[in-house]
Motif scaffolding. Structure first.
Motif, short mmCIF file in Angstrom:
data_model
loop_
_atom_site.label_atom_id
_atom_site.label_comp_id
_atom_site.label_asym_id
_atom_site.label_seq_id
_atom_site.Cartn_x
_atom_site.Cartn_y
_atom_site.Cartn_z
N ILE A 43 69.46 110.81 75.60
CA ILE A 43 68.81 109.53 75.89
C ILE A 43 67.48 109.44 75.15
CG2 ILE A 43 67.74 108.14 77.70
CD1 ILE A 43 69.88 109.22 79.62
N GLY A 44 66.69 110.51 75.21
CA GLY A 44 65.41 110.51 74.53
C GLY A 44 65.53 110.33 73.03
N MET A 45 66.48 111.04 72.41
CA MET A 45 66.62 110.94 70.96
C MET A 45 67.16 109.58 70.53
SD MET A 45 65.91 112.58 68.26
CE MET A 45 65.67 114.24 68.91
N PHE A 46 68.09 109.03 71.28
CA PHE A 46 68.62 107.71 70.94
C PHE A 46 67.54 106.63 71.08
CE2 PHE A 46 73.07 109.24 72.33
CZ PHE A 46 73.23 109.85 71.10
N LEU A 72 79.05 108.60 57.81
CA LEU A 72 79.82 109.69 58.39
C LEU A 72 79.79 109.64 59.92
CD1 LEU A 72 78.95 112.78 56.15
CD2 LEU A 72 81.13 111.57 56.30
N LEU A 73 78.62 109.31 60.47
CA LEU A 73 78.51 109.21 61.93
C LEU A 73 79.45 108.13 62.46
CD1 LEU A 73 77.18 109.75 64.66
CD2 LEU A 73 75.34 108.19 63.99
N PRO A 128 73.12 115.43 67.00
CA PRO A 128 72.48 115.99 65.80
C PRO A 128 72.44 115.00 64.64
CG PRO A 128 74.62 117.02 66.19
CD PRO A 128 74.31 116.22 67.40
N PHE A 129 73.45 114.14 64.52
CA PHE A 129 73.42 113.13 63.47
C PHE A 129 72.25 112.17 63.67
CE2 PHE A 129 77.66 114.51 62.42
CZ PHE A 129 77.84 114.14 61.10
N VAL A 130 72.08 111.70 64.90
CA VAL A 130 70.98 110.77 65.20
C VAL A 130 69.63 111.47 65.01
CG1 VAL A 130 69.90 109.43 67.04
CG2 VAL A 130 72.37 109.36 66.74
#
Length: 468
Positions: A43-46, A72-73, A128-130
């Motif tokens: 949630i924090g990273m998004f 790719l994501l 990890p992609f985000v």
């Protein structure tokens, strides 16, 4: 307009600090393998990714890498979603659903044999992609990218110090709970010693870089001027943190992790020794024989370090041969599973369910294999042919980025080579371990890569080139 510029810069710095803090926090609770820490990290990273994207937009210098990664994501998460839904006429459905229909009357059929687990795995892949995409947006200058690398290196050093104290004083405690596995090995903040070894190996490379940078700053600082004593103190602190990372790595007793770290060190350390005193401002021609001597000495030093300090890992390798390792015994079964589902895969997160039908009785009846202990084979089994295609795109993209960085960067070339060495470390160890499947380490490595890629494709005047 000046106030607006200052406010945007302050805001970017604040978001960058929050980004670094979140990456470090994701490591601490056992690599965020449990639901609550993982949900908090995701949630924090998004949220940070959305805010960064809306405020600062697509990065300019790393635009091509950003676009490929985003593509790719979308493709990977889209395919994982397709694996969970029921296609018309049960098209591409896994044959296991036929048995489920005959035995239990189940009418649902999909590519994945465990659609709920595959659907949940979308977040594990996306995080990890985000993180990488957010890092590219925030690391728009060398200064900010170096700040990320320095913060990650110092965090690794501090965690290594904590791990050493804990392992020496409370060997049966893992952070705050009782340690139930790997009682003879240091695992830092992780449950598995192999993940700890990958993290500590990367931390060792990062701290080696920080020691080099601070030592050069100290040597070029005029004697008697303010700040020299502070630089000296920081130099010794960084050296101690480097020693802590290296010592903790050796105490992990991870054979593959230590070996992969020394391979990475053979790539990075000799160049660092040869170019230790190089300077764009004061550049002198070094005799070829002296460079060769430094190169050979650096390689010999790495080899002697392996022999002298990796005794416990070497002893484990001698006591337990490769053919006796369960991870290698199950490889033929994994290959059979892949050959049966190479096109569509069985759904990410389905390894435990699928592999039980392919397990060789000769490997023993004890233990349940939740993971393949091979990142590439498990990805191939879960996603099908799409995984090796995506992996080839990622490796070719990183190869082009690092090649361009080595060709065009001068002052930042050691950071580019650091990226090469770290990528080799993680790539090698992932062939016998699942470190990249641990959210905490995956986020840490993604943030590291975003900073290295930004330096490889950036310029020192990146701040002026970017539109604010």
């Amino acid at each position: 307009m000046l106030s607006n510029l200052i406010n945007r810069q302050i805001l970017r710095e604040a978001i960058l600090v929050a980004f670094i803090g979140l990456v470090i926090l994701t490591l601490i609770p056992f690599g965020s393998v449990t639901p609550f820490p993982f949900a908090f990290a995701a949630i924090g990273m998004f949220v940070l990714a959305i805010i960064s994207g809306l405020l600062f937009g697509e990065p300019r210098q790393t635009r091509s890498v950003f676009s490929i990664t985003l593509f790719l994501l979308i493709v990977l998460t889209g395919w994982m979603f397709v694996q969970t839904i029921e296609l018309p006429a049960h098209w591409l459905a896994n044959p296991a659903w036929n048995a489920a229909r005959d035995l239990a009357g189940v009418q649902y059929a999909a590519i994945s044999v465990v659609p709920a687990d595959t659907l949940a795995s979308i977040l594990w892949v996306a995080l990890p992609f985000v993180t990488f995409l957010t890092g590219l947006v925030l690391c728009d200058t060398d200064q900010r990218a170096r700040k990320v690398l320095a913060s990650l290196g110092l965090a690794a050093g501090i965690i290594a110090v904590f791990a050493l104290i804990q392992f020496s004083m409370f060997p049966r405690i893992l952070i705050v709970i009782e340690k139930r596995a790997y009682l003879d090995s240091l695992t830092a903040v992780f449950v598995n010693r192999n993940t700890a070894a990958t993290f500590l190996g990367l931390g060792t490379l990062l701290m080696l870089t920080l020691v080099r940078d601070i030592a050069r700053s100290y040597s070029s600082h005029p004697p008697g001027e303010p700040g020299r004593n502070v630089l000296l103190l920081r130099t010794w602190i960084y050296i101690l943190l480097l020693c802590a990372c290296f010592t903790a790595l050796m105490l992990s007793r991870s054979r593959a992790g230590i070996f992969a770290t020394f391979v990475a060190a053979l790539i990075y350390f000799p160049w660092l020794v040869i170019n230790w005193n190089s300077s764009k401002r004061y550049r002198r021609t070094t005799p070829t024989w002296r460079s060769i001597l430094k190169f050979v000495s650096a390689i010999a030093f790495v080899g002697l370090s392996l022999i002298m300090f990796a005794g416990q890992a070497i002893l484990r390798a001698q006591e337990r041969r490769l053919e006796d390792d369960d991870r290698f015994c199950i490889l033929p079964g994994i290959w059979r599973a892949i050959s049966d589902h190479w096109l569509t895969g069985t759904g990410l997160g389905s390894f435990r369910t699928v592999f039980s039908a392919y397990r060789d009785p000769a490997c023993g009846i004890f233990g349940i294999f939740d993971r393949a202990h091979n990142f590439y084979l498990e990805g191939f089994l879960g996603l099908g042919i799409l995984f090796p295609i995506a992996a080839a795109i990622v490796f070719s993209m990183l190869a082009r980025v690092f090649w361009r960085g080595l060709a065009q960067r001068r002052r930042g070339r050691h950071c580019v080579l650091l990226g090469v060495a770290a990528t080799v470390l993680v790539t090698l160890h992932s062939a016998v371990d699942f470190s990249l499947q641990i959210p905490g380490f995956a986020v840490f490595f993604a943030a590291f890569l975003s900073a290295v890629v930004a330096i490889s494709l950036g310029r020192n005047n990146g701040e002026a080139q970017r539109q604010i």
